[in-house]
Design an enzyme around this catalytic site. Structure first.
Site, PDB file in Angstrom:
ATOM      1  N   MET A  38      41.915  34.552  35.932  1.00 59.32           N
ATOM      2  CA  MET A  38      42.617  33.887  34.842  1.00 59.32           C
ATOM      3  C   MET A  38      43.988  33.426  35.322  1.00 59.32           C
ATOM      4  SD  MET A  38      42.626  33.153  31.558  1.00 59.32           S
ATOM      5  CE  MET A  38      43.758  32.884  30.188  1.00 59.32           C
TER       6      MET A  38
ATOM      7  N   ASP B  44      47.880  31.846  39.342  1.00 62.40           N
ATOM      8  CA  ASP B  44      48.428  32.512  40.527  1.00 62.40           C
ATOM      9  C   ASP B  44      47.631  32.097  41.763  1.00 62.40           C
ATOM     10  OD1 ASP B  44      50.006  34.179  42.078  1.00 62.40           O
ATOM     11  OD2 ASP B  44      48.769  35.953  41.705  1.00 62.40           O
TER      12      ASP B  44
ATOM     13  N   SER C  99      41.289  37.594  40.682  1.00 64.09           N
ATOM     14  CA  SER C  99      41.773  38.322  39.515  1.00 64.09           C
ATOM     15  C   SER C  99      40.589  38.724  38.652  1.00 64.09           C
ATOM     16  CB  SER C  99      42.788  37.478  38.743  1.00 64.09           C
ATOM     17  OG  SER C  99      43.375  38.231  37.700  1.00 64.09           O
ATOM     18  N   THR C 100      40.525  38.252  37.401  1.00 63.93           N
ATOM     19  CA  THR C 100      39.464  38.659  36.485  1.00 63.93           C
ATOM     20  C   THR C 100      38.087  38.357  37.070  1.00 63.93           C
ATOM     21  OG1 THR C 100      40.966  37.988  34.705  1.00 63.93           O
ATOM     22  CG2 THR C 100      38.701  38.525  34.097  1.00 63.93           C
TER      23      THR C 100
ATOM     24  N   HIS D 101      44.276  41.288  41.589  1.00 59.82           N
ATOM     25  CA  HIS D 101      45.135  41.799  40.519  1.00 59.82           C
ATOM     26  C   HIS D 101      44.554  43.090  39.971  1.00 59.82           C
ATOM     27  CE1 HIS D 101      46.468  37.364  39.745  1.00 59.82           C
ATOM     28  NE2 HIS D 101      47.137  37.909  40.746  1.00 59.82           N
TER      29      HIS D 101
END
Length: 362
Positions: free
Chosen positions: A301, A304, A182-183, A208
């Site tokens: 972050m 997930d 993600s991030t 993401h």
């Protein structure tokens, strides 16, 4: 630095008054976020930053007097602040946003569709998560203190597919590496994939990212790597030397037919506040591949992928997490470790080596 218990102060930079208003409304629905101001162009924003330093900036790409990418580069060279790029849903804009990620942007969000209640609810969740991720991101040599996430209800992978049976599957087919990020993941994935040779095991990846942008992201990676990278299409086979990126706004699942694997790309609710969801991919790998799969969870972050990785581990898969020192945000790897699903924790520059070593051990 965002101290525990303090609100995340956000500066919105966008030339559209309606977008500024919509973003303010979306962000301030979270009690941990405070919009400290808004600016219609980078010059006005620069004055506001001199008066008061924000924790996070949301930045439009196309603006009068100075475009967002130019402003981002100036900002990163002078006084780095976590920046989330905000864009309309266009193919052309997606190419530009790849430049923004290279220039130092932490994440990408879509401008909220004003008046579309269902879309605004889902996009609002994504926007708030992106801002919270940016607030704890490592920018240059700076690490920001963790910000607590609110008790927002969220769906698990049960909403998309049932849990695995619990029996580990024999290692009878090609290994498939399943990756979640993600991030900070866009650049981390580039580093990892550039290290893989053209005959690497097949990879399926959830990063993401909004729809449309995943196609540009895959195209960029394909131009840099020996492995072939593409945005996944429903039914695509998982092949050695090929990488499939889950399309934004769609879940991607691994499915087995005989001794071969392919991906299913489907609609569905947000899972762990995301679509695509790493938990959905990892659960599908636990169900369809078992010990033939490898799970890799990278910077990001939230949590997930944590439950899905535990399910993969229980089904016999080898599992690896990126370490804290090399993660932009250590949220997802930390949660996966806490759930007991991680066998090995390694720096970013060793993940490709782990994938190749796991493939050789078969």
């Amino acid at each position: 630095m965002v101290l525990p218990g303090k609100k995340i102060r956000v500066l919105i930079i966008d030339d559209s008054a309606s977008v500024r208003q919509a973003l303010t409304h979306v962000l301030e629905q979270d009690p941990e976020i405070e919009v400290m101001g808004a600016a219609s162009d980078p010059f006005m924003a620069a004055k506001k930053i001199q008066e008061e330093m924000p924790d996070v900036i949301t930045l439009d790409v196309e603006m009068p007097r100075m475009d967002g990418i130019t402003f981002l580069r100036k900002l990163m060279s002078q006084r780095p602040i976590p920046v989330v790029m905000c864009s309309s849903l266009t193919e052309e804009g997606s190419e530009t946003l790849m430049q923004a990620l290279e220039a130092g942007a932490v994440d990408i969000i879509l401008k909220p569709k004003i008046g579309a209640a269902d879309h605004l609810a889902e996009s609002g969740t994504r926007i708030r998560e992106a801002v919270k991720g940016a607030a704890v991101a490592r920018i240059g040599s700076h690490r920001r203190a963790a910000v607590p996430t609110g008790p927002t209800a969220k769906l698990t992978a049960d909403a998309v597919l049932p849990p695995p049976s619990g029996r580990a599957m024999a290692k009878t087919t090609e290994m498939v590496a399943c990756v979640g990020a993600s991030t900070g993941g866009t650049e981390a994935l580039r580093v990892m994939l550039e290290q893989l040779p053209g005959n690497s095991p097949g990879l399926v990846i959830v990063q993401h990212m909004p729809e449309k942008f995943t196609a540009a992201f895959a195209k960029r990676l394909n131009s840099l790597c020996e492995v072939e990278v593409k945005e996944a299409v429903h039914g695509d086979p998982v092949l050695r030397g090929h990488v499939l990126i889950a399309p934004g706004d769609r879940h991607m699942m691994l499915e087995r037919q005989g001794a071969r694997y392919h991906v299913a790309v489907r609609e569905g609710p947000l899972v762990s506040r995301h679509r695509p969801s790493v938990d959905v991919l990892f659960r599908s790998a636990a169900r369809s591949a078992g010990g033939n799969a490898m799970g890799v969870i990278m910077t990001g972050m939230g949590d997930d992928g944590a439950r899905g990785m535990a399910e993969m581990h229980q089904a016999g898969a080898y599992t690896v997490a990126q370490d804290e020192a090399s993660s932009v945000v250590f949220g997802m790897p930390k949660e996966a470790i806490a759930h007991g699903g991680v066998e090995r924790v390694v720096p970013l520059d060793q993940i490709a080596r782990e994938i190749l070593a796991a493939d050789r051990r078969r």
